[in-house]
Design an enzyme around this catalytic site. Structure first.
Site, PDB file in Angstrom:
ATOM      1  N   ASP A 109       0.861  -1.184   0.000  1.00  0.00           N
ATOM      2  CA  ASP A 109       0.000   0.000   0.000  1.00  0.00           C
ATOM      3  C   ASP A 109       0.901   1.238   0.000  1.00  0.00           C
ATOM      4  O   ASP A 109       1.347   1.677  -1.053  1.00  0.00           O
ATOM      5  CB  ASP A 109      -0.908  -0.094   1.230  1.00  0.00           C
ATOM      6  CG  ASP A 109      -1.969   0.983   1.298  1.00  0.00           C
ATOM      7  OD1 ASP A 109      -2.292   1.578   0.264  1.00  0.00           O
ATOM      8  OD2 ASP A 109      -2.495   1.233   2.400  1.00  0.00           O
ATOM      9  N   LYS A 137      -1.198  -1.797  -4.615  1.00  0.00           N
ATOM     10  CA  LYS A 137      -2.091  -0.631  -4.655  1.00  0.00           C
ATOM     11  C   LYS A 137      -1.196   0.590  -4.849  1.00  0.00           C
ATOM     12  O   LYS A 137      -0.867   1.280  -3.889  1.00  0.00           O
ATOM     13  CB  LYS A 137      -2.801  -0.545  -3.294  1.00  0.00           C
ATOM     14  CG  LYS A 137      -4.281  -0.234  -3.331  1.00  0.00           C
ATOM     15  CD  LYS A 137      -4.751   0.229  -1.973  1.00  0.00           C
ATOM     16  CE  LYS A 137      -5.175  -0.849  -1.041  1.00  0.00           C
ATOM     17  NZ  LYS A 137      -5.714  -0.321   0.237  1.00  0.00           N
ATOM     18  N   PHE A 158     -10.049  -0.273   0.017  1.00  0.00           N
ATOM     19  CA  PHE A 158      -9.650  -1.158   1.111  1.00  0.00           C
ATOM     20  C   PHE A 158     -10.285  -2.522   0.889  1.00  0.00           C
ATOM     21  O   PHE A 158     -11.498  -2.640   0.811  1.00  0.00           O
ATOM     22  CB  PHE A 158     -10.063  -0.578   2.467  1.00  0.00           C
ATOM     23  CG  PHE A 158      -9.404  -1.319   3.594  1.00  0.00           C
ATOM     24  CD1 PHE A 158      -8.098  -1.031   3.962  1.00  0.00           C
ATOM     25  CD2 PHE A 158     -10.080  -2.325   4.272  1.00  0.00           C
ATOM     26  CE1 PHE A 158      -7.473  -1.726   4.987  1.00  0.00           C
ATOM     27  CE2 PHE A 158      -9.463  -3.031   5.299  1.00  0.00           C
ATOM     28  CZ  PHE A 158      -8.157  -2.729   5.657  1.00  0.00           C
TER      29      PHE A 158
HETATM   30  P1  IMP Z   1       1.934  -0.513   3.748  1.00  0.00           P
HETATM   31  O1  IMP Z   1       3.022  -0.469   4.782  1.00  0.00           O
HETATM   32  O2  IMP Z   1       1.123   0.729   3.739  1.00  0.00           O
HETATM   33  O3  IMP Z   1       2.452  -0.872   2.365  1.00  0.00           O
HETATM   34  O4  IMP Z   1       0.889  -1.585   4.197  1.00  0.00           O
HETATM   35  C1  IMP Z   1       1.140  -2.926   4.187  1.00  0.00           C
HETATM   36  C2  IMP Z   1       0.172  -3.651   5.112  1.00  0.00           C
HETATM   37  O5  IMP Z   1      -1.014  -2.872   5.365  1.00  0.00           O
HETATM   38  C3  IMP Z   1      -0.297  -4.918   4.469  1.00  0.00           C
HETATM   39  O6  IMP Z   1       0.562  -5.997   4.736  1.00  0.00           O
HETATM   40  C4  IMP Z   1      -1.678  -5.088   5.089  1.00  0.00           C
HETATM   41  O7  IMP Z   1      -1.584  -5.749   6.334  1.00  0.00           O
HETATM   42  C5  IMP Z   1      -2.159  -3.661   5.336  1.00  0.00           C
HETATM   43  N1  IMP Z   1      -3.050  -3.197   4.246  1.00  0.00           N
HETATM   44  C6  IMP Z   1      -2.803  -2.263   3.311  1.00  0.00           C
HETATM   45  N2  IMP Z   1      -3.845  -2.091   2.478  1.00  0.00           N
HETATM   46  C7  IMP Z   1      -4.789  -2.966   2.889  1.00  0.00           C
HETATM   47  C8  IMP Z   1      -6.112  -3.288   2.406  1.00  0.00           C
HETATM   48  O8  IMP Z   1      -6.654  -2.766   1.420  1.00  0.00           O
HETATM   49  N3  IMP Z   1      -6.774  -4.252   3.115  1.00  0.00           N
HETATM   50  C9  IMP Z   1      -6.241  -4.892   4.199  1.00  0.00           C
HETATM   51  N4  IMP Z   1      -5.003  -4.622   4.663  1.00  0.00           N
HETATM   52  C10 IMP Z   1      -4.300  -3.670   4.016  1.00  0.00           C
END
Ligand code: IMP
Ligand code: MG
Length: 188
Positions: A109, A137, A158
């Site tokens: 994300d 994403k 989400f």
């Molecule tokens: P980042 O550090 O923002 O890249 O987020 C990574 C983590 O956030 C993932 O391993 C998920 O646990 C959580 N995450 C990010 N987007 C989503 C989503 O759309 N649904 C559920 N969990 C998410």
């Protein structure tokens, strides 16, 4: 009692069906098998969201391999926004020095979690370090992440299911879907 049917009622749109996910994971497994032939592959899964993905991916890879598990947390509780803080809740159980390491992630994300993990695991002197994510994403990326294998690129919504949670629920759905907005609004 909450049943799978109740959980399905919280889903507004199915983004990826079970069949689409299984077909794509098989393709990724074939690609990884070809790319890592003759090498010492170690899959590192990032719990808990990547558990179903890793379980399916490892069975579609035809090479001898090792697995290890890490658990990190970047979100506090039932929220859909990243805090930017990454904590290690569970570390590797074996050394990865000299190994060809492939990180298996559920979703990228903001990229903050993987940015941290890549630096952390890179410090353990693996022979190589690459990233395989089921979902990407890109709309919300805050740091650039070199992703080597991507299952699906998805819009800025989400999603839950196939390992992904909202407040630790929905992980056991076989598909990936978008939660209805009223589910976030309802504190119960
Ligand atoms: P980042 O550090 O923002 O890249 O987020 C990574 C983590 O956030 C993932 O391993 C998920 O646990 C959580 N995450 C990010 N987007 C989503 C989503 O759309 N649904 C559920 N969990 C998410
Ligand atoms: Mg999560």
């Amino acid at each position: 009692m909450t049943t799978t049917d109740d959980m399905q009622a919280d889903i507004g749109e199915i983004l990826l069906t079970e069949g689409q996910i299984q077909a794509r994971v098989a393709e990724l497994g074939a690609q990884v098998s070809a790319d890592y032939a003759g090498r010492k592959l170690t899959l590192v899964s990032v719990l808990k969201g990547s558990l179903p993905f890793m379980a399916d991916l490892m069975r579609s890879i035809t090479l001898p391999l090792r697995i290890d598990l890490m658990e990190v947390s970047s979100y506090g509780g039932a929220t859909t926004e990243s805090s930017g803080l990454v904590r290690i809740l569970k570390d590797l159980s074996s050394s990865i020095e000299g190994e060809d390491v492939l990180i298996c992630e559920d979703i990228i994300d903001t990229g903050l979690t993987l940015n941290y993990l890549v630096r952390y695991l890179g410090g353990k002197k693996p022979h190589s370090l690459r990233i395989c994510t089921l979902l990407d994403k890109p709309a919300r990326r805050l740091v650039e992440i070199p992703v080597d294998y991507t299952g699906f690129t998805i819009p800025d919504q989400f999603v839950v299911g196939y390992g992904l949670d909202y407040g630790e629920h929905y992980r056991n759905l076989r598909f990936v879907g978008v939660l209805k907005p009223e589910v976030y609004a309802d504190p119960g």
